[in-house]
Motif scaffolding. Structure first.
Motif, PDB file in Angstrom:
ATOM      1  N   HIS A 177      13.342 -13.316  -2.108  1.00 18.09           N
ATOM      2  CA  HIS A 177      13.710 -13.839  -0.790  1.00 18.09           C
ATOM      3  C   HIS A 177      13.521 -15.354  -0.786  1.00 18.09           C
ATOM      4  O   HIS A 177      12.942 -15.934  -1.702  1.00 18.09           O
ATOM      5  CB  HIS A 177      12.909 -13.170   0.325  1.00 18.09           C
ATOM      6  N   THR A 178      14.027 -15.993   0.239  1.00 15.92           N
ATOM      7  CA  THR A 178      13.907 -17.446   0.364  1.00 15.92           C
ATOM      8  C   THR A 178      12.691 -17.774   1.206  1.00 15.92           C
ATOM      9  O   THR A 178      12.546 -17.294   2.328  1.00 15.92           O
ATOM     10  CB  THR A 178      15.176 -18.045   1.013  1.00 15.92           C
ATOM     11  N   TRP A 179      11.820 -18.571   0.638  1.00  7.69           N
ATOM     12  CA  TRP A 179      10.583 -18.977   1.318  1.00  7.69           C
ATOM     13  C   TRP A 179      10.303 -20.429   0.980  1.00  7.69           C
ATOM     14  O   TRP A 179      10.472 -20.856  -0.166  1.00  7.69           O
ATOM     15  CB  TRP A 179       9.431 -18.069   0.865  1.00  7.69           C
ATOM     16  N   LEU A 180       9.913 -21.194   1.967  1.00 11.06           N
ATOM     17  CA  LEU A 180       9.675 -22.629   1.787  1.00 11.06           C
ATOM     18  C   LEU A 180      10.903 -23.326   1.192  1.00 11.06           C
ATOM     19  O   LEU A 180      10.786 -24.276   0.433  1.00 11.06           O
ATOM     20  CB  LEU A 180       8.442 -22.878   0.911  1.00 11.06           C
ATOM     21  N   GLY A 181      12.071 -22.814   1.531  1.00  6.52           N
ATOM     22  CA  GLY A 181      13.318 -23.438   1.108  1.00  6.52           C
ATOM     23  C   GLY A 181      13.800 -23.075  -0.276  1.00  6.52           C
ATOM     24  O   GLY A 181      14.834 -23.583  -0.723  1.00  6.52           O
ATOM     25  N   GLN A 182      13.085 -22.194  -0.986  1.00  7.18           N
ATOM     26  CA  GLN A 182      13.462 -21.838  -2.355  1.00  7.18           C
ATOM     27  C   GLN A 182      13.389 -20.325  -2.539  1.00  7.18           C
ATOM     28  O   GLN A 182      12.605 -19.650  -1.870  1.00  7.18           O
ATOM     29  CB  GLN A 182      12.525 -22.517  -3.375  1.00  7.18           C
ATOM     30  N   GLU A 183      14.186 -19.818  -3.479  1.00  8.84           N
ATOM     31  CA  GLU A 183      14.087 -18.401  -3.816  1.00  8.84           C
ATOM     32  C   GLU A 183      12.800 -18.139  -4.592  1.00  8.84           C
ATOM     33  O   GLU A 183      12.425 -18.911  -5.472  1.00  8.84           O
ATOM     34  CB  GLU A 183      15.287 -17.952  -4.651  1.00  8.84           C
ATOM     35  N   VAL A 184      12.153 -17.042  -4.262  1.00  8.79           N
ATOM     36  CA  VAL A 184      10.914 -16.674  -4.939  1.00  8.79           C
ATOM     37  C   VAL A 184      10.896 -15.154  -5.106  1.00  8.79           C
ATOM     38  O   VAL A 184      11.435 -14.427  -4.278  1.00  8.79           O
ATOM     39  CB  VAL A 184       9.676 -17.152  -4.143  1.00  8.79           C
ATOM     40  N   THR A 185      10.291 -14.697  -6.193  1.00  6.64           N
ATOM     41  CA  THR A 185      10.149 -13.262  -6.439  1.00  6.64           C
ATOM     42  C   THR A 185       8.716 -12.838  -6.148  1.00  6.64           C
ATOM     43  O   THR A 185       7.765 -13.398  -6.698  1.00  6.64           O
ATOM     44  CB  THR A 185      10.494 -12.913  -7.897  1.00  6.64           C
ATOM     45  N   LYS A 186       8.583 -11.870  -5.267  1.00  7.95           N
ATOM     46  CA  LYS A 186       7.292 -11.251  -5.003  1.00  7.95           C
ATOM     47  C   LYS A 186       7.438  -9.754  -5.293  1.00  7.95           C
ATOM     48  O   LYS A 186       8.551  -9.244  -5.364  1.00  7.95           O
ATOM     49  CB  LYS A 186       6.854 -11.487  -3.557  1.00  7.95           C
ATOM     50  N   TYR A 187       6.318  -9.075  -5.453  1.00  3.45           N
ATOM     51  CA  TYR A 187       6.351  -7.661  -5.822  1.00  3.45           C
ATOM     52  C   TYR A 187       5.808  -6.811  -4.681  1.00  3.45           C
ATOM     53  O   TYR A 187       4.649  -6.956  -4.278  1.00  3.45           O
ATOM     54  CB  TYR A 187       5.571  -7.438  -7.121  1.00  3.45           C
ATOM     55  N   HIS A 188       6.678  -5.965  -4.179  1.00  2.00           N
ATOM     56  CA  HIS A 188       6.287  -5.061  -3.111  1.00  2.00           C
ATOM     57  C   HIS A 188       5.563  -3.851  -3.678  1.00  2.00           C
ATOM     58  O   HIS A 188       6.000  -3.256  -4.670  1.00  2.00           O
ATOM     59  CB  HIS A 188       7.524  -4.592  -2.340  1.00  2.00           C
ATOM     60  N   ARG A 189       4.453  -3.510  -3.045  1.00  2.57           N
ATOM     61  CA  ARG A 189       3.721  -2.297  -3.371  1.00  2.57           C
ATOM     62  C   ARG A 189       3.275  -1.647  -2.070  1.00  2.57           C
ATOM     63  O   ARG A 189       2.956  -2.345  -1.100  1.00  2.57           O
ATOM     64  CB  ARG A 189       2.491  -2.593  -4.244  1.00  2.57           C
ATOM     65  N   THR A 190       3.244  -0.352  -2.055  1.00  3.35           N
ATOM     66  CA  THR A 190       2.735   0.344  -0.879  1.00  3.35           C
ATOM     67  C   THR A 190       1.213   0.239  -0.853  1.00  3.35           C
ATOM     68  O   THR A 190       0.564  -0.108  -1.859  1.00  3.35           O
ATOM     69  CB  THR A 190       3.134   1.822  -0.905  1.00  3.35           C
ATOM     70  N   LEU A 191       0.640   0.561   0.277  1.00  2.00           N
ATOM     71  CA  LEU A 191      -0.819   0.622   0.376  1.00  2.00           C
ATOM     72  C   LEU A 191      -1.373   1.601  -0.648  1.00  2.00           C
ATOM     73  O   LEU A 191      -2.370   1.331  -1.323  1.00  2.00           O
ATOM     74  CB  LEU A 191      -1.229   1.025   1.791  1.00  2.00           C
ATOM     75  N   GLU A 192      -0.704   2.724  -0.784  1.00  3.64           N
ATOM     76  CA  GLU A 192      -1.118   3.728  -1.766  1.00  3.64           C
ATOM     77  C   GLU A 192      -1.108   3.155  -3.178  1.00  3.64           C
ATOM     78  O   GLU A 192      -2.021   3.419  -3.975  1.00  3.64           O
ATOM     79  CB  GLU A 192      -0.176   4.929  -1.670  1.00  3.64           C
ATOM     80  N   ASP A 193      -0.094   2.368  -3.508  1.00  2.32           N
ATOM     81  CA  ASP A 193      -0.016   1.742  -4.830  1.00  2.32           C
ATOM     82  C   ASP A 193      -1.244   0.887  -5.101  1.00  2.32           C
ATOM     83  O   ASP A 193      -1.866   0.967  -6.170  1.00  2.32           O
ATOM     84  CB  ASP A 193       1.231   0.855  -4.944  1.00  2.32           C
ATOM     85  N   TYR A 194      -1.587   0.027  -4.139  1.00  2.88           N
ATOM     86  CA  TYR A 194      -2.731  -0.871  -4.332  1.00  2.88           C
ATOM     87  C   TYR A 194      -4.024  -0.082  -4.529  1.00  2.88           C
ATOM     88  O   TYR A 194      -4.821  -0.382  -5.433  1.00  2.88           O
ATOM     89  CB  TYR A 194      -2.878  -1.814  -3.130  1.00  2.88           C
ATOM     90  N   LEU A 195      -4.235   0.926  -3.717  1.00  6.17           N
ATOM     91  CA  LEU A 195      -5.464   1.698  -3.822  1.00  6.17           C
ATOM     92  C   LEU A 195      -5.536   2.453  -5.145  1.00  6.17           C
ATOM     93  O   LEU A 195      -6.598   2.501  -5.785  1.00  6.17           O
ATOM     94  CB  LEU A 195      -5.574   2.672  -2.647  1.00  6.17           C
ATOM     95  N   ASP A 196      -4.424   3.018  -5.575  1.00  6.90           N
ATOM     96  CA  ASP A 196      -4.402   3.736  -6.850  1.00  6.90           C
ATOM     97  C   ASP A 196      -4.689   2.794  -8.022  1.00  6.90           C
ATOM     98  O   ASP A 196      -5.395   3.164  -8.969  1.00  6.90           O
ATOM     99  CB  ASP A 196      -3.051   4.411  -7.057  1.00  6.90           C
ATOM    100  N   LEU A 197      -4.145   1.587  -7.957  1.00  6.81           N
ATOM    101  CA  LEU A 197      -4.371   0.623  -9.038  1.00  6.81           C
ATOM    102  C   LEU A 197      -5.836   0.208  -9.119  1.00  6.81           C
ATOM    103  O   LEU A 197      -6.414   0.117 -10.205  1.00  6.81           O
ATOM    104  CB  LEU A 197      -3.492  -0.615  -8.830  1.00  6.81           C
ATOM    105  N   VAL A 198      -6.436  -0.047  -7.969  1.00  9.82           N
ATOM    106  CA  VAL A 198      -7.844  -0.451  -7.941  1.00  9.82           C
ATOM    107  C   VAL A 198      -8.733   0.669  -8.467  1.00  9.82           C
ATOM    108  O   VAL A 198      -9.574   0.463  -9.363  1.00  9.82           O
ATOM    109  CB  VAL A 198      -8.256  -0.846  -6.506  1.00  9.82           C
ATOM    110  N   MET A 199      -8.566   1.865  -7.932  1.00 11.19           N
ATOM    111  CA  MET A 199      -9.432   2.979  -8.340  1.00 11.19           C
ATOM    112  C   MET A 199      -9.105   3.450  -9.751  1.00 11.19           C
ATOM    113  O   MET A 199      -9.993   3.893 -10.481  1.00 11.19           O
ATOM    114  CB  MET A 199      -9.302   4.120  -7.331  1.00 11.19           C
ATOM    115  N   GLY A 200      -7.839   3.295 -10.158  1.00 13.67           N
ATOM    116  CA  GLY A 200      -7.462   3.669 -11.512  1.00 13.67           C
ATOM    117  C   GLY A 200      -8.105   2.804 -12.577  1.00 13.67           C
ATOM    118  O   GLY A 200      -8.256   3.224 -13.730  1.00 13.67           O
ATOM    119  N   ALA A 201      -8.489   1.579 -12.195  1.00 11.08           N
ATOM    120  CA  ALA A 201      -9.178   0.686 -13.134  1.00 11.08           C
ATOM    121  C   ALA A 201     -10.663   1.004 -13.239  1.00 11.08           C
ATOM    122  O   ALA A 201     -11.375   0.398 -14.044  1.00 11.08           O
ATOM    123  CB  ALA A 201      -8.987  -0.772 -12.698  1.00 11.08           C
TER     124      ALA A 201
END
Length: 242
Positions: A177-201
């Motif tokens: 998406h365009t942010w601060l006047g430039q295209e940028v790539t960010k990574y969408h994750r669900t809440l479930e994704d974040y929690l699984d990644l943390v606990m999976g580590a």
């Protein structure tokens, strides 16, 4: 390491730091107070900060009595700012991407990352390295753009948002998406994704917080009411088992 990190674009830098000076900007009115609340007493801690930006937190932590601070930052522009801010302190900065950072054994009491991990594709490896660098009982505290934000970038095309349309929420992955006047790539994750990644580590979840605004942190009643409509940021705190 990216050829040109997003924050190394001069126009992005100019707009970003102008944005940070605005009254009631989200970083200072929403993210900072809750992050510092979760961080608590920093005295005597060895801290690693992933995506440290200008390392303002590092200076503040050392002034509060932190034992050591090492920031990891890929942007040369941010690195230069961080070096100036930490010049009169024992704090250190490493010019490296979060994705390529590797732990040197269990040497940290606290790992932090503030609004940086949503730029990172392979979080599984990053969280495993965080586990490796933490001493037994050490903590991880990070903030990211909330999943309802990373799944509603289409609402930004008309400028300042007046509504937030969440779409393709369960399709994790890159969002451009365009942010601060430039295209940028960010990574969408669900809440479930974040929690699984943390606990999976192997980390033990302690807190999940959203950026519920506190009235005392705002100058504008209108902006405070606007921020009550939807969470901008997600905060997760976890601990390595002792």
């Amino acid at each position: 390491m990216p050829d040109k990190p997003f924050y190394d674009n001069p126009s992005v830098q100019e707009i970003y730091f102008a944005h940070r000076k605005r009254p009631d900007n989200p970083n200072d009115a929403l993210e900072r107070p809750l992050f510092l609340e979760l961080a608590g007493d920093l005295k005597g801690l060895d801290i690693v900060d992933l995506g440290c930006g200008d390392a303002s937190f590092g200076k503040e932590a050392l002034e509060q009595g932190a034992q050591s601070y090492e920031g990891i930052e890929v942007s040369k522009a941010m690195l230069e700012r961080a070096q100036k801010i930490l010049a009169s302190t024992p704090g250190k900065i490493r010019h490296e991407a979060i994705e390529t950072w590797r732990a040197n054994g269990d040497e940290a009491d606290l790992v932090t990352s503030r609004l940086a991990l949503h730029y990172t594709e392979d979080l599984g490896t990053v969280f495993q390295e965080i586990y490796n660098v933490l001493r037994p009982g050490g903590r991880l505290i990070f903030s990211v753009e909330h999943p309802v934000i990373t799944s509603s970038y289409a609402s930004l095309v008309q400028g300042k948002r007046t509504s937030w349309t969440v779409d393709n929420y369960f399709k994790s992955g890159a969002r451009v998406h365009t942010w601060l006047g430039q295209e940028v790539t960010k990574y969408h994750r669900t809440l479930e994704d974040y929690l699984d990644l943390v606990m999976g580590a192997g980390l033990r979840l302690e807190h999940v917080r959203e950026s519920r605004p506190q009235k005392e942190n705002f100058h504008s009643e209108e902006e405070y009411e606007r921020r009550l409509r939807i969470p901008l940021f997600l905060f997760i705190a976890a601990r390595k088992p002792a």
